[in-house]
Design an enzyme around this catalytic site. Sequence first.
Site, PDB file in Angstrom:
ATOM      1  N   ARG A   1       0.917  -1.471  -0.252  1.00  0.00           N
ATOM      2  CA  ARG A   1      -0.190  -0.227  -0.029  1.00  0.00           C
ATOM      3  C   ARG A   1       0.717   1.239   0.234  1.00  0.00           C
ATOM      4  NH1 ARG A   1      -2.069   1.633   4.323  1.00  0.00           N
ATOM      5  NH2 ARG A   1      -2.178  -0.202   5.462  1.00  0.00           N
TER       6      ARG A   1
ATOM      7  N   TYR B   1     -16.278  17.184 -15.718  1.00  0.00           N
ATOM      8  CA  TYR B   1     -16.670  15.749 -15.496  1.00  0.00           C
ATOM      9  C   TYR B   1     -17.648  15.849 -15.192  1.00  0.00           C
ATOM     10  CZ  TYR B   1     -15.942  10.835 -14.398  1.00  0.00           C
ATOM     11  OH  TYR B   1     -16.228   9.147 -14.910  1.00  0.00           O
TER      12      TYR B   1
ATOM     13  N   ASP C   1      -7.383  18.942 -15.321  1.00  0.00           N
ATOM     14  CA  ASP C   1      -7.390  17.475 -15.524  1.00  0.00           C
ATOM     15  C   ASP C   1      -7.046  17.092 -16.911  1.00  0.00           C
ATOM     16  OD1 ASP C   1      -8.894  15.029 -16.494  1.00  0.00           O
ATOM     17  OD2 ASP C   1     -10.540  15.348 -14.627  1.00  0.00           O
TER      18      ASP C   1
ATOM     19  N   LYS D   1      -8.276   6.230 -20.029  1.00  0.00           N
ATOM     20  CA  LYS D   1      -8.573   6.686 -20.764  1.00  0.00           C
ATOM     21  C   LYS D   1      -7.488   6.690 -22.122  1.00  0.00           C
ATOM     22  CE  LYS D   1     -12.094   7.653 -18.772  1.00  0.00           C
ATOM     23  NZ  LYS D   1     -13.070   8.401 -17.846  1.00  0.00           N
TER      24      LYS D   1
HETATM   25  C1  LIG Z   1     -13.116   9.539 -16.776  1.00  0.00           C
HETATM   26  C2  LIG Z   1     -12.724  10.096 -16.111  1.00  0.00           C
HETATM   27  C3  LIG Z   1     -12.063  11.237 -15.046  1.00  0.00           C
HETATM   28  C4  LIG Z   1     -12.380   9.785 -13.854  1.00  0.00           C
HETATM   29  O1  LIG Z   1     -11.578   8.693 -13.211  1.00  0.00           O
HETATM   30  P1  LIG Z   1     -12.095   7.564 -13.711  1.00  0.00           P
HETATM   31  O2  LIG Z   1     -10.821   6.800 -14.038  1.00  0.00           O
HETATM   32  O3  LIG Z   1     -13.624   6.757 -13.981  1.00  0.00           O
HETATM   33  O4  LIG Z   1     -11.950   6.815 -12.686  1.00  0.00           O
HETATM   34  C5  LIG Z   1     -12.675  12.689 -14.450  1.00  0.00           C
HETATM   35  N1  LIG Z   1     -12.374  13.006 -15.224  1.00  0.00           N
HETATM   36  C6  LIG Z   1     -12.260  12.537 -16.545  1.00  0.00           C
HETATM   37  C7  LIG Z   1     -12.179  13.572 -18.115  1.00  0.00           C
HETATM   38  C8  LIG Z   1     -12.590  11.363 -17.228  1.00  0.00           C
HETATM   39  O5  LIG Z   1     -12.835  11.548 -18.784  1.00  0.00           O
END
Ligand SMILES: *Cc1c(COP(=O)(O)O)cnc(C)c1O
Length: 383
Positions: free
Chosen positions: A50, A103, A175, A200
């Site tokens: 962890r 998001y 982000d 992603k």
């Molecule tokens: C998918 C996404 C998230 C969240 O990520 P997870 O891996 O699904 O927890 C945050 N910001 C953006 C822009 C996203 O597309």
Amino acid sequence: MSEHAFATRAIHAGQAPDPTTGAIIPPIYQSSTHVQDGIGGFRDGYEYNRAGNPTRSSLETQLAALEGGVSALSFASGLAAEDALLRGILKPGDHVLLGNDVYGGTYRLLTKVLAPWGIVTTTAELSDPDALRAAIRPETRIVWLETPSNPLLKVVDIALIVEIAHAAGVLVVVDNTFASPALQQPLALGADLVVHSTTKYLGGHSDVLGGAVVFGDDRFVEPVKFQQFAVGAVSAPLDAWLTTRGIKTLAVRMRQHSENAQAIAEWAAARPEFAEVYYPGLSSHPGHAVAARQMSGFGGMLSLGLAAGAEAARSFAESTSVFQLAESLGGVESLIGYPPEMTHASVRGTELAVPENVVRLSVGIEDVTDLIADLEEGLARLG
Ligand SMILES: *Cc1c(COP(=O)(O)O)cnc(C)c1O
């Protein structure tokens, strides 16, 4: 690695061959604990996983190199990364100012999970400098933005927001999931921290969940690392390894995603069935000039507004076959979604709601001729 160009760093940072066997690819350290050479005699600092795992460390080194950060931390999901960042930095009474199109999960985390613990969240139109200045309060600690945004691909000027926020003593978190560090480097534009859903584009193959925080300087590394350790939403070794493997082809993938999306945007702009084409690579896009300045490509995400309205948009999302109907984005395969009932269902009826005639495309790296033919067939099925 910092003297090398992006594509080279993506392949080599944190990826030194295994010193014992010479294996060119660092192994997956599928282990929960490490033998100590006497009490407290940790090898290479590793103790219990962890707190740290060598496969996770190799990914974290790679992530920091991609964004030009001093270090990075890897988590089990994008939202786990966001949560650790927010709890590591904020205290009750602090205010977070979100772009009004971030998001939906970020909005939900702040307004549903963190609000009962005293975190105050409001949203603002960040492309308007006056609206941003007016929305900053004495308690504002963080301005949180996404560019291009999801799903309407709105572009905001990162350097300008940094200038305004920093003048008020406020941190800027970007982000960078949609652009990826291959196309946009927020830390170089002055942002303090970057977050990612590595699920992603970084992972890139729709086979692993993950998230990351990348630090522009040392101020918040320890408090966020403490959250990672004390709460424990860490990346599993196999997940970290898959993400590392995906990242190695990020530069070449993003070039092809951008090229395919540009071709589809230009095709769609000439079709009467689409009333709106949301893609920053089109010169008609209101954020085109800013995007051209702060990005080195326009990315693989694009949204389309159906002229015939919400029912047509819903049907179109169910009418393609190479574009598969699914949540998520950023993989090599093309996806289509209907945001009001899928990715953005949680913000329907709120100030973050998406127009009901919109479909979102995550344009993959298949042959673009097949992708356009698939969209044409989808339109034909609408009748
Ligand atoms: C998918 C996404 C998230 C969240 O990520 P997870 O891996 O699904 O927890 C945050 N910001 C953006 C822009 C996203 O597309």
